[in-house]
Design a protein around this motif. Sequence first.
Motif, mmCIF file in Angstrom:
data_model
loop_
_atom_site.group_PDB
_atom_site.id
_atom_site.type_symbol
_atom_site.label_atom_id
_atom_site.label_comp_id
_atom_site.label_asym_id
_atom_site.label_seq_id
_atom_site.Cartn_x
_atom_site.Cartn_y
_atom_site.Cartn_z
ATOM 1 N N GLY A 1 0.784 -1.211 0.000
ATOM 2 C CA GLY A 1 0.000 0.000 0.000
ATOM 3 C C GLY A 1 0.822 1.271 0.000
ATOM 4 O O GLY A 1 0.273 2.354 0.100
ATOM 5 N N GLY A 2 2.146 1.172 -0.104
ATOM 6 C CA GLY A 2 3.015 2.346 -0.103
ATOM 7 C C GLY A 2 2.985 3.060 -1.443
ATOM 8 O O GLY A 2 2.024 2.952 -2.193
ATOM 9 N N PRO A 3 4.058 3.774 -1.779
ATOM 10 C CA PRO A 3 4.106 4.543 -3.023
ATOM 11 C C PRO A 3 3.829 3.716 -4.282
ATOM 12 O O PRO A 3 3.252 4.222 -5.224
ATOM 13 C CB PRO A 3 5.536 5.099 -3.050
ATOM 14 N N ALA A 4 4.184 2.452 -4.271
ATOM 15 C CA ALA A 4 3.968 1.611 -5.454
ATOM 16 C C ALA A 4 2.480 1.462 -5.763
ATOM 17 O O ALA A 4 2.109 1.197 -6.886
ATOM 18 C CB ALA A 4 4.605 0.242 -5.253
ATOM 19 N N ALA A 5 1.623 1.651 -4.765
ATOM 20 C CA ALA A 5 0.193 1.503 -4.986
ATOM 21 C C ALA A 5 -0.363 2.625 -5.865
ATOM 22 O O ALA A 5 -1.439 2.512 -6.404
ATOM 23 C CB ALA A 5 -0.538 1.480 -3.647
ATOM 24 N N ARG A 6 0.368 3.724 -6.012
ATOM 25 C CA ARG A 6 -0.102 4.850 -6.812
ATOM 26 C C ARG A 6 0.131 4.644 -8.300
ATOM 27 O O ARG A 6 -0.248 5.479 -9.087
ATOM 28 C CB ARG A 6 0.605 6.129 -6.364
ATOM 29 N N GLY A 7 0.803 3.571 -8.660
ATOM 30 C CA GLY A 7 1.070 3.319 -10.066
ATOM 31 C C GLY A 7 2.525 2.971 -10.251
ATOM 32 O O GLY A 7 3.331 3.098 -9.329
ATOM 33 N N PRO A 8 2.864 2.555 -11.444
ATOM 34 C CA PRO A 8 4.233 2.116 -11.690
ATOM 35 C C PRO A 8 5.204 3.289 -11.735
ATOM 36 O O PRO A 8 4.835 4.402 -12.084
ATOM 37 C CB PRO A 8 4.137 1.446 -13.053
ATOM 38 N N ALA A 9 6.426 3.006 -11.372
ATOM 39 C CA ALA A 9 7.480 4.008 -11.504
ATOM 40 C C ALA A 9 7.759 4.233 -12.983
ATOM 41 O O ALA A 9 7.496 3.346 -13.798
ATOM 42 C CB ALA A 9 8.737 3.506 -10.799
ATOM 43 N N PRO A 10 8.287 5.386 -13.369
ATOM 44 C CA PRO A 10 8.579 5.625 -14.785
ATOM 45 C C PRO A 10 9.432 4.531 -15.420
ATOM 46 O O PRO A 10 9.217 4.173 -16.566
ATOM 47 C CB PRO A 10 9.314 6.970 -14.756
ATOM 48 N N ALA A 11 10.369 3.972 -14.659
ATOM 49 C CA ALA A 11 11.217 2.902 -15.205
ATOM 50 C C ALA A 11 10.374 1.689 -15.569
ATOM 51 O O ALA A 11 10.593 1.054 -16.591
ATOM 52 C CB ALA A 11 12.298 2.513 -14.199
ATOM 53 N N ALA A 12 9.371 1.383 -14.750
ATOM 54 C CA ALA A 12 8.496 0.245 -15.038
ATOM 55 C C ALA A 12 7.719 0.497 -16.328
ATOM 56 O O ALA A 12 7.558 -0.403 -17.149
ATOM 57 C CB ALA A 12 7.539 -0.008 -13.883
ATOM 58 N N LYS A 13 7.241 1.725 -16.516
ATOM 59 C CA LYS A 13 6.507 2.045 -17.739
ATOM 60 C C LYS A 13 7.414 1.896 -18.954
ATOM 61 O O LYS A 13 6.975 1.409 -19.993
ATOM 62 C CB LYS A 13 5.926 3.455 -17.674
ATOM 63 N N GLY A 14 8.666 2.305 -18.833
ATOM 64 C CA GLY A 14 9.619 2.143 -19.933
ATOM 65 C C GLY A 14 9.837 0.675 -20.260
ATOM 66 O O GLY A 14 9.942 0.294 -21.417
ATOM 67 N N GLU A 15 9.888 -0.149 -19.218
ATOM 68 C CA GLU A 15 10.045 -1.589 -19.416
ATOM 69 C C GLU A 15 8.800 -2.184 -20.066
ATOM 70 O O GLU A 15 8.900 -3.050 -20.924
ATOM 71 C CB GLU A 15 10.355 -2.296 -18.096
ATOM 72 N N TRP A 16 7.615 -1.734 -19.628
ATOM 73 C CA TRP A 16 6.373 -2.200 -20.244
ATOM 74 C C TRP A 16 6.404 -1.942 -21.743
ATOM 75 O O TRP A 16 6.042 -2.798 -22.534
ATOM 76 C CB TRP A 16 5.177 -1.449 -19.685
ATOM 77 N N LYS A 17 6.819 -0.739 -22.100
ATOM 78 C CA LYS A 17 6.820 -0.350 -23.513
ATOM 79 C C LYS A 17 7.775 -1.224 -24.311
ATOM 80 O O LYS A 17 7.412 -1.738 -25.366
ATOM 81 C CB LYS A 17 7.194 1.123 -23.640
ATOM 82 N N LYS A 18 8.984 -1.428 -23.792
ATOM 83 C CA LYS A 18 9.951 -2.278 -24.494
ATOM 84 C C LYS A 18 9.409 -3.695 -24.641
ATOM 85 O O LYS A 18 9.506 -4.303 -25.699
ATOM 86 C CB LYS A 18 11.291 -2.310 -23.752
ATOM 87 N N GLN A 19 8.843 -4.202 -23.561
ATOM 88 C CA GLN A 19 8.296 -5.560 -23.579
ATOM 89 C C GLN A 19 7.120 -5.633 -24.551
ATOM 90 O O GLN A 19 7.012 -6.581 -25.333
ATOM 91 C CB GLN A 19 7.853 -5.957 -22.171
ATOM 92 N N ALA A 20 6.236 -4.628 -24.519
ATOM 93 C CA ALA A 20 5.077 -4.614 -25.415
ATOM 94 C C ALA A 20 5.521 -4.578 -26.870
ATOM 95 O O ALA A 20 5.016 -5.339 -27.701
ATOM 96 C CB ALA A 20 4.176 -3.417 -25.094
ATOM 97 N N PHE A 21 6.494 -3.720 -27.206
ATOM 98 C CA PHE A 21 6.979 -3.627 -28.586
ATOM 99 C C PHE A 21 7.545 -4.976 -29.048
ATOM 100 O O PHE A 21 7.292 -5.405 -30.170
ATOM 101 C CB PHE A 21 8.038 -2.530 -28.722
ATOM 102 N N ALA A 22 8.282 -5.645 -28.169
ATOM 103 C CA ALA A 22 8.841 -6.953 -28.522
ATOM 104 C C ALA A 22 7.727 -7.961 -28.786
ATOM 105 O O ALA A 22 7.809 -8.763 -29.724
ATOM 106 C CB ALA A 22 9.757 -7.449 -27.404
#
Length: 118
Positions: free
Chosen positions: A7-28
């Motif tokens: 329930g800490g800060p991670a509960a507010r959404g992904p960190a920018p680095a996670a979003k960057g990883e999502w994008k790379k993974q999604a493109f692949a």
Amino acid sequence: EYGSAGGGPAARGPAPAAKGEWKKQAFALFRKGIPTIDVIRATGAAKSTVHDYLAEWIKAEKPADISVWVPDEIYQEVSAAAQEVGGDKLKPIYMALGEQVSYDDIRLVLAHLAATRG
């Protein structure tokens, strides 16, 4: 329950680095022709985020075919409606199609049309 277990800060959404990883993974995954539902499951990203990434990927990669993500029949309907009412705004196309085709599908077709024409 939604969010992280702590329930800490991670509960507010992904960190920018996670979003960057999502994008790379999604493109692949898009390069492999993986359906969006499976990309959503694999990345943990929201449906809207995955569709944003897919539209961006289509514009960048210019695939010859997007039938994995938009059925050919829908593609043809959106393409015809875009020619009829103009392809720069989604709502007129949505209305021309009797509000039966999702905005996501319209966006993906328009991205593909723009990528393959230019």
